[in-house]
Motif scaffolding. Structure first.
Motif, PDB file in Angstrom:
ATOM      1  N   THR A 179    -115.457  59.945  22.368  1.00 16.16           N
ATOM      2  CA  THR A 179    -115.312  58.499  22.282  1.00 16.16           C
ATOM      3  C   THR A 179    -116.668  57.821  22.463  1.00 16.16           C
ATOM      4  O   THR A 179    -117.578  58.362  23.098  1.00 16.16           O
ATOM      5  N   ASP A 180    -116.791  56.646  21.900  1.00 18.43           N
ATOM      6  CA  ASP A 180    -118.055  55.912  21.987  1.00 18.43           C
ATOM      7  C   ASP A 180    -118.300  55.381  23.393  1.00 18.43           C
ATOM      8  O   ASP A 180    -119.446  55.253  23.828  1.00 18.43           O
ATOM      9  N   ARG A 181    -117.266  55.065  24.094  1.00 24.46           N
ATOM     10  CA  ARG A 181    -117.412  54.460  25.412  1.00 24.46           C
ATOM     11  C   ARG A 181    -117.262  55.525  26.495  1.00 24.46           C
ATOM     12  O   ARG A 181    -116.246  56.219  26.546  1.00 24.46           O
ATOM     13  N   PRO A 182    -118.253  55.737  27.370  1.00 25.78           N
ATOM     14  CA  PRO A 182    -118.130  56.736  28.443  1.00 25.78           C
ATOM     15  C   PRO A 182    -117.049  56.337  29.437  1.00 25.78           C
ATOM     16  O   PRO A 182    -116.890  55.157  29.767  1.00 25.78           O
ATOM     17  N   ARG A 183    -116.321  57.315  29.898  1.00 26.96           N
ATOM     18  CA  ARG A 183    -115.217  57.063  30.820  1.00 26.96           C
ATOM     19  C   ARG A 183    -115.663  57.308  32.248  1.00 26.96           C
ATOM     20  O   ARG A 183    -116.514  58.169  32.510  1.00 26.96           O
ATOM     21  N   PRO A 184    -115.116  56.587  33.218  1.00 31.27           N
ATOM     22  CA  PRO A 184    -115.482  56.815  34.620  1.00 31.27           C
ATOM     23  C   PRO A 184    -115.104  58.225  35.063  1.00 31.27           C
ATOM     24  O   PRO A 184    -114.213  58.862  34.500  1.00 31.27           O
ATOM     25  N   LEU A 185    -115.812  58.690  36.094  1.00 31.99           N
ATOM     26  CA  LEU A 185    -115.581  60.040  36.589  1.00 31.99           C
ATOM     27  C   LEU A 185    -114.145  60.261  37.072  1.00 31.99           C
ATOM     28  O   LEU A 185    -113.546  61.298  36.761  1.00 31.99           O
ATOM     29  N   PRO A 186    -113.519  59.337  37.818  1.00 27.13           N
ATOM     30  CA  PRO A 186    -112.120  59.557  38.219  1.00 27.13           C
ATOM     31  C   PRO A 186    -111.179  59.715  37.033  1.00 27.13           C
ATOM     32  O   PRO A 186    -110.272  60.551  37.058  1.00 27.13           O
ATOM     33  N   ASP A 187    -111.420  58.933  35.972  1.00 31.42           N
ATOM     34  CA  ASP A 187    -110.572  59.060  34.786  1.00 31.42           C
ATOM     35  C   ASP A 187    -110.774  60.412  34.113  1.00 31.42           C
ATOM     36  O   ASP A 187    -109.826  61.035  33.629  1.00 31.42           O
ATOM     37  N   ARG A 188    -112.013  60.879  34.073  1.00 34.91           N
ATOM     38  CA  ARG A 188    -112.279  62.176  33.466  1.00 34.91           C
ATOM     39  C   ARG A 188    -111.653  63.303  34.273  1.00 34.91           C
ATOM     40  O   ARG A 188    -111.107  64.263  33.707  1.00 34.91           O
ATOM     41  N   LEU A 189    -111.725  63.209  35.603  1.00 37.79           N
ATOM     42  CA  LEU A 189    -111.099  64.230  36.438  1.00 37.79           C
ATOM     43  C   LEU A 189    -109.583  64.221  36.280  1.00 37.79           C
ATOM     44  O   LEU A 189    -108.940  65.281  36.194  1.00 37.79           O
ATOM     45  N   ARG A 190    -109.014  63.021  36.212  1.00 35.62           N
ATOM     46  CA  ARG A 190    -107.569  62.911  36.023  1.00 35.62           C
ATOM     47  C   ARG A 190    -107.150  63.466  34.661  1.00 35.62           C
ATOM     48  O   ARG A 190    -106.146  64.166  34.549  1.00 35.62           O
ATOM     49  N   GLN A 191    -107.932  63.175  33.643  1.00 39.20           N
ATOM     50  CA  GLN A 191    -107.617  63.677  32.315  1.00 39.20           C
ATOM     51  C   GLN A 191    -107.786  65.193  32.251  1.00 39.20           C
ATOM     52  O   GLN A 191    -106.988  65.904  31.627  1.00 39.20           O
ATOM     53  N   GLY A 192    -108.836  65.701  32.911  1.00 38.63           N
ATOM     54  CA  GLY A 192    -109.042  67.153  32.938  1.00 38.63           C
ATOM     55  C   GLY A 192    -107.924  67.878  33.646  1.00 38.63           C
ATOM     56  O   GLY A 192    -107.503  68.958  33.221  1.00 38.63           O
ATOM     57  N   TRP A 193    -107.409  67.285  34.718  1.00 35.14           N
ATOM     58  CA  TRP A 193    -106.277  67.900  35.419  1.00 35.14           C
ATOM     59  C   TRP A 193    -105.032  67.882  34.547  1.00 35.14           C
ATOM     60  O   TRP A 193    -104.250  68.829  34.532  1.00 35.14           O
ATOM     61  N   ALA A 194    -104.840  66.821  33.796  1.00 30.92           N
ATOM     62  CA  ALA A 194    -103.632  66.696  32.984  1.00 30.92           C
ATOM     63  C   ALA A 194    -103.649  67.614  31.772  1.00 30.92           C
ATOM     64  O   ALA A 194    -102.610  68.157  31.398  1.00 30.92           O
ATOM     65  N   ASP A 195    -104.810  67.819  31.158  1.00 35.22           N
ATOM     66  CA  ASP A 195    -104.834  68.618  29.937  1.00 35.22           C
ATOM     67  C   ASP A 195    -105.136  70.090  30.184  1.00 35.22           C
ATOM     68  O   ASP A 195    -105.207  70.870  29.233  1.00 35.22           O
ATOM     69  N   GLY A 196    -105.335  70.497  31.440  1.00 36.10           N
ATOM     70  CA  GLY A 196    -105.527  71.906  31.742  1.00 36.10           C
ATOM     71  C   GLY A 196    -106.900  72.439  31.455  1.00 36.10           C
ATOM     72  O   GLY A 196    -107.081  73.661  31.387  1.00 36.10           O
ATOM     73  N   SER A 197    -107.892  71.575  31.315  1.00 36.84           N
ATOM     74  CA  SER A 197    -109.241  72.053  31.022  1.00 36.84           C
ATOM     75  C   SER A 197    -109.875  72.777  32.197  1.00 36.84           C
ATOM     76  O   SER A 197    -110.944  73.376  32.040  1.00 36.84           O
ATOM     77  N   TRP A 198    -109.257  72.760  33.357  1.00 37.49           N
ATOM     78  CA  TRP A 198    -109.772  73.469  34.518  1.00 37.49           C
ATOM     79  C   TRP A 198    -109.271  74.914  34.589  1.00 37.49           C
ATOM     80  O   TRP A 198    -109.527  75.615  35.579  1.00 37.49           O
ATOM     81  N   ALA A 199    -108.593  75.385  33.566  1.00 36.40           N
ATOM     82  CA  ALA A 199    -108.073  76.754  33.569  1.00 36.40           C
ATOM     83  C   ALA A 199    -109.211  77.748  33.768  1.00 36.40           C
ATOM     84  O   ALA A 199    -110.237  77.691  33.095  1.00 36.40           O
ATOM     85  N   GLY A 200    -109.017  78.680  34.689  1.00 38.73           N
ATOM     86  CA  GLY A 200    -110.015  79.689  35.001  1.00 38.73           C
ATOM     87  C   GLY A 200    -110.661  79.507  36.356  1.00 38.73           C
ATOM     88  O   GLY A 200    -111.221  80.472  36.907  1.00 38.73           O
ATOM     89  N   ILE A 201    -110.600  78.300  36.905  1.00 32.05           N
ATOM     90  CA  ILE A 201    -111.240  78.077  38.206  1.00 32.05           C
ATOM     91  C   ILE A 201    -110.538  78.892  39.298  1.00 32.05           C
ATOM     92  O   ILE A 201    -111.191  79.502  40.155  1.00 32.05           O
ATOM     93  N   GLY A 202    -109.199  78.905  39.280  1.00 26.44           N
ATOM     94  CA  GLY A 202    -108.472  79.679  40.284  1.00 26.44           C
ATOM     95  C   GLY A 202    -108.789  81.162  40.206  1.00 26.44           C
ATOM     96  O   GLY A 202    -109.041  81.821  41.233  1.00 26.44           O
ATOM     97  N   THR A 203    -108.795  81.715  38.995  1.00 28.56           N
ATOM     98  CA  THR A 203    -109.122  83.132  38.831  1.00 28.56           C
ATOM     99  C   THR A 203    -110.560  83.410  39.246  1.00 28.56           C
ATOM    100  O   THR A 203    -110.860  84.440  39.866  1.00 28.56           O
ATOM    101  N   GLY A 204    -111.474  82.501  38.915  1.00 25.25           N
ATOM    102  CA  GLY A 204    -112.866  82.694  39.307  1.00 25.25           C
ATOM    103  C   GLY A 204    -113.057  82.695  40.812  1.00 25.25           C
ATOM    104  O   GLY A 204    -113.802  83.530  41.353  1.00 25.25           O
ATOM    105  N   LEU A 205    -112.383  81.782  41.501  1.00 25.77           N
ATOM    106  CA  LEU A 205    -112.467  81.768  42.967  1.00 25.77           C
ATOM    107  C   LEU A 205    -111.885  83.047  43.557  1.00 25.77           C
ATOM    108  O   LEU A 205    -112.470  83.647  44.470  1.00 25.77           O
ATOM    109  N   ALA A 206    -110.729  83.458  43.041  1.00 25.49           N
ATOM    110  CA  ALA A 206    -110.109  84.685  43.542  1.00 25.49           C
ATOM    111  C   ALA A 206    -110.998  85.896  43.284  1.00 25.49           C
ATOM    112  O   ALA A 206    -111.110  86.794  44.128  1.00 25.49           O
ATOM    113  N   ALA A 207    -111.660  85.945  42.124  1.00 22.33           N
ATOM    114  CA  ALA A 207    -112.541  87.074  41.806  1.00 22.33           C
ATOM    115  C   ALA A 207    -113.779  87.087  42.697  1.00 22.33           C
ATOM    116  O   ALA A 207    -114.349  88.150  42.953  1.00 22.33           O
TER     117      ALA A 207
END
Length: 423
Positions: A179-207
């Protein structure tokens, strides 16, 4: 007042009472497990970390009776360091309560879709499955011995949520940077949590905190979850480098020496070791299994598990895919104590959901073995053969077919007229 609201008001005190009773029973069971197993593993870790904070090496401590030493990476030792400042029982209680919370959250992820698919209420099924899991030997041993297996289990299961959201959204919400307009960090974190883009963090921590979750990192690669695999690898490397920064000597000692001491906590021939290595070592009557035999059979078993996990994910069953990887990891690894057989629990859940009513006895028999394991079951390697069998034969559930879109006429028919008259 509507009747439904009156019923809800009447049922609220009953539900609160049941929750309170369930909490008290859980606390009583945790106290029983702590007393029965005596926090044997946490006692060694607790003493080793205390000596480490006092200036001694982390891996220099040895338990006076059985000469067992700490076998945890420096990253996990840093995370558990605050517990070493507490008395052993207080540290055991905190770790046990965190493990119970992780078990409950994992049960929501694993059993919630089953309730939804069968049209049942989610809360009763989740609480019932969690209560049944609390009575099994892997959970009892993890809580009673003071082991972090339930926390690691919860971290890996958390990635299932992200993968489900990735598959459901197909990346639609992950393109906020276009998008042309940058989004605030809280909105990006909320969107990342909703769309699953954080997949792999749990496995990485466990490893980063244990060795066995490395199989799940390999599994993400085989399952073609490249983004999740890269995230997991980045997370594991970052946490490991942080451990190297704060504890350089212990990190080098761990990777150079301690990691390869397979009998550091107990002999490989111990009856409680239900891994393939333990079975072969006891069968040959040797302190360690024949390396070539172990590696050959282990490679075949691991390859079969990864191939079947890929097929399960292609069919739409992420739980079965991760479960097969967990079973293969427990079977192939050099040491799998009762607490590390935790992936047998989702395997029984998949069996109970897959088998027909006439074959539910298979899942019930497996649960009975996990609830009341006798010493003879370990001597006969019952759980080791269960790991091997389920790795090659665990069924999976096909994803529900998408609903067909409702086709509407291009020219709507006026109300009150028959369709043949409109034609």
């Amino acid at each position: 007042m509507p009747v439904s609201q009156k019923r809800a008001q009447r049922a609220a005190p009953t539900r609160s009472a049941l929750v309170a009773v369930g909490g008290l029973v859980t606390l009583a069971l945790v106290a029983l497990f702590l007393s029965r197993y005596g926090l044997s593993t946490l006692a060694v870790t607790h003493a080793a970390v205390r000596d480490w904070l006092g200036g001694t090496g982390l891996y220099a401590y040895r338990e006076p009776v059985n000469r067992a030493g700490a076998a945890l990476p420096p990253a996990l030792a840093i995370l558990l360091a605050p517990l070493a400042l507490l008395p052993l029982k207080a540290a055991g209680w905190l770790l046990a309560l965190a493990g119970v919370a992780a078990l409950l959250l994992a049960t929501v992820v694993l059993a919630g879709p089953i309730a939804r698919r069968h049209g049942r209420r989610r809360a009763p099924l989740v609480l019932g499955v969690a209560a049944l899991a609390l009575l099994t030997e892997p959970v009892r041993a993890a809580l009673g011995e003071g082991r972090p297996e339930l926390l690691l289990f919860g971290l890996v299961v958390a990635d299932l949520v992200a993968l489900r959201r990735l598959r459901a959204g197909r990346g639609r919400g992950a393109r906020w940077w276009l998008t042309d307009r940058p989004r605030p960090l809280p909105d990006r974190l909320r969107q990342g949590w909703a769309d699953g883009s954080w997949a792999g963090i749990g496995t990485g921590l466990a490893a980063a905190f244990a060795v066995t979750p490395l199989f799940f990192l390999l599994g993400l690669v085989v399952l073609r979850q490249r983004r999740a695999a890269l995230t997991a690898l980045t997370t594991a490397v970052t946490v490991t480098l942080a451990g190297l920064l704060f504890a350089p000597r212990e990190t080098l000692t761990w990777f150079g020496d301690t990691l390869w001491e397979l009998n550091r906590t107990e002999p490989l021939t111990a009856a409680g070791n239900q891994a393939l290595a333990g079975v072969l070592a006891r069968a040959y009557g040797l302190p360690a299994p024949p390396v070539l035999v172990w590696l050959s059979l282990g490679a075949v078993l691991l390859a079969a598990g990864l191939i079947r996990a890929r097929s399960a994910l292609a069919a739409g069953d992420e739980v079965a895919a991760f479960t097969v990887i967990g079973l293969a990891a427990a079977a192939v690894g050099p040491m799998s104590t009762p607490a590390e057989l935790i992936w047998l629990l989702p395997a029984l859940l998949v069996l109970a959901d897959t088998l027909s009513r006439h074959r539910q006895g298979v899942a019930l028999a497996g649960y009975a073995l996990l609830v009341a394991p006798l010493p003879v079951l370990f001597r006969w390697d019952v759980f080791a053969f269960a790991l091997i069998l389920l790795t090659g034969a665990l069924p999976w559930r096909a994803a529900p077919a998408p609903a067909e879109p409702v086709r509407r006429a291009a020219i709507p028919v006026p109300r009150g007229r028959r369709r043949d008259q409109a034609a």
